[in-house]
Design a protein around this motif. Structure first.
Motif, PDB file in Angstrom:
ATOM      1  N   TYR A 151     -22.539 -19.463  -0.753  1.00  0.00           N
ATOM      2  CA  TYR A 151     -23.518 -20.426  -0.227  1.00  0.00           C
ATOM      3  C   TYR A 151     -24.721 -20.508  -1.165  1.00  0.00           C
ATOM      4  O   TYR A 151     -25.227 -21.600  -1.468  1.00  0.00           O
ATOM      5  N   ALA A 208     -23.751 -22.259  -4.446  1.00  0.00           N
ATOM      6  CA  ALA A 208     -23.570 -23.702  -4.292  1.00  0.00           C
ATOM      7  C   ALA A 208     -24.911 -24.429  -4.283  1.00  0.00           C
ATOM      8  O   ALA A 208     -25.049 -25.499  -4.895  1.00  0.00           O
ATOM      9  N   GLU A 249     -18.276 -24.623  -0.184  1.00  0.00           N
ATOM     10  CA  GLU A 249     -19.010 -23.740  -1.100  1.00  0.00           C
ATOM     11  C   GLU A 249     -18.078 -22.800  -1.857  1.00  0.00           C
ATOM     12  O   GLU A 249     -18.418 -22.321  -2.948  1.00  0.00           O
ATOM     13  N   PHE A 287     -22.782 -31.056  -2.224  1.00  0.00           N
ATOM     14  CA  PHE A 287     -24.022 -30.281  -2.242  1.00  0.00           C
ATOM     15  C   PHE A 287     -25.131 -31.022  -3.001  1.00  0.00           C
ATOM     16  O   PHE A 287     -26.305 -30.929  -2.631  1.00  0.00           O
TER      17      PHE A 287
END
Length: 237
Positions: free
Chosen positions: A33, A36, A213, A226
């Motif tokens: 996470y 990303a 992610e 993203f």
């Protein structure tokens, strides 16, 4: 222009792994996470769940909100699987208040896996009591696709993928029963399991049951998702 700050929710090991409350455990989130958000041009800010934290102040300091997955119900059996709130009650109540306030402020929101399920429940949808098979992949490598999803042609995800089908990963045993009002289904697996939802108003709210992610290093299209999230966070700041 300064990079936008993206708040990422965390799990608490006392709720997820059964750590002793006396040890206080620790808050954590999967590194993917964080990677990303950085790769897309944002600054990740981890958000622990504490009753003493003022949610309004948290949202003043971030430009977008990412509800993470992880911390699933490993300590529960399939025969005795509680609902989403009972799995992690402190986290659930904190994130529910956080995401409602973020939506009111029109902060861009992404929800992944458990975060996707939170969006569903908090905004009036529901999860099914039925546990599903075939969606918790055997390959532990999150960057390896496990099954296909079918994309709605009028969805944001379709504009990213430019195809009716997309190979994604999968790590869940629960499924959505009803999509919240104001949201549309953006992706559905071949067996009918809903894999993504999108908000239909002017605010950016996207939920995916799969883990984009984890795919950013093997599928460049997930990076576009993203980047869009980061762009919206810049605009709303």
């Amino acid at each position: 222009m300064k990079k936008p700050k993206i708040g990422i929710t965390t799990a608490w090991s006392v709720e997820t792994w059964g750590d002793s409350i006396e040890s206080r455990g620790y808050n954590y989130v999967g590194r993917s996470y964080i990677e990303a958000i950085i790769k897309a041009g944002g600054i990740p800010v981890l958000i622990p769940q504490f009753e003493q934290i003022d949610i309004k102040s948290v949202l003043e300091d971030i430009d977008g909100l990412l509800l993470s997955g992880g911390g699933d119900a490993k300590k529960f059996s399939k025969e005795d699987m509680p609902d989403l709130r009972k799995q992690q009650p402190l986290r659930y109540d904190f994130e529910a208040e956080l995401v409602k306030a973020a939506k009111e402020l029109k902060k861009p929101i992404m929800g992944i896996c458990r975060g996707f399920q939170m969006l569903v429940e908090v905004f009036g949808g529901s999860l099914s009591d039925e546990l599903i098979e075939g969606h918790k992949q055997k390959d532990p490598n999150g960057g390896v696709p496990w099954h296909k999803v079918n994309l709605a042609e009028d969805s944001f995800l379709y504009s990213v993928v430019s195809s009716n089908q997309w190979d994604v990963n999968s790590f869940h045993v629960q499924k959505v029963n009803q999509v919240p009002e104001g949201f549309r289904t953006a992706a559905v697996a071949d067996d009918g399991v809903i894999e993504a939802i999108e908000y239909m108003d002017d605010a950016f709210i996207l939920g995916t049951q799969f883990h984009p992610e984890e795919l950013i290093w093997s599928d460049e299209r997930t990076a576009i998702i993203f980047k869009k999230f980061i762009e919206e966070s810049k605009i709303r700041r």
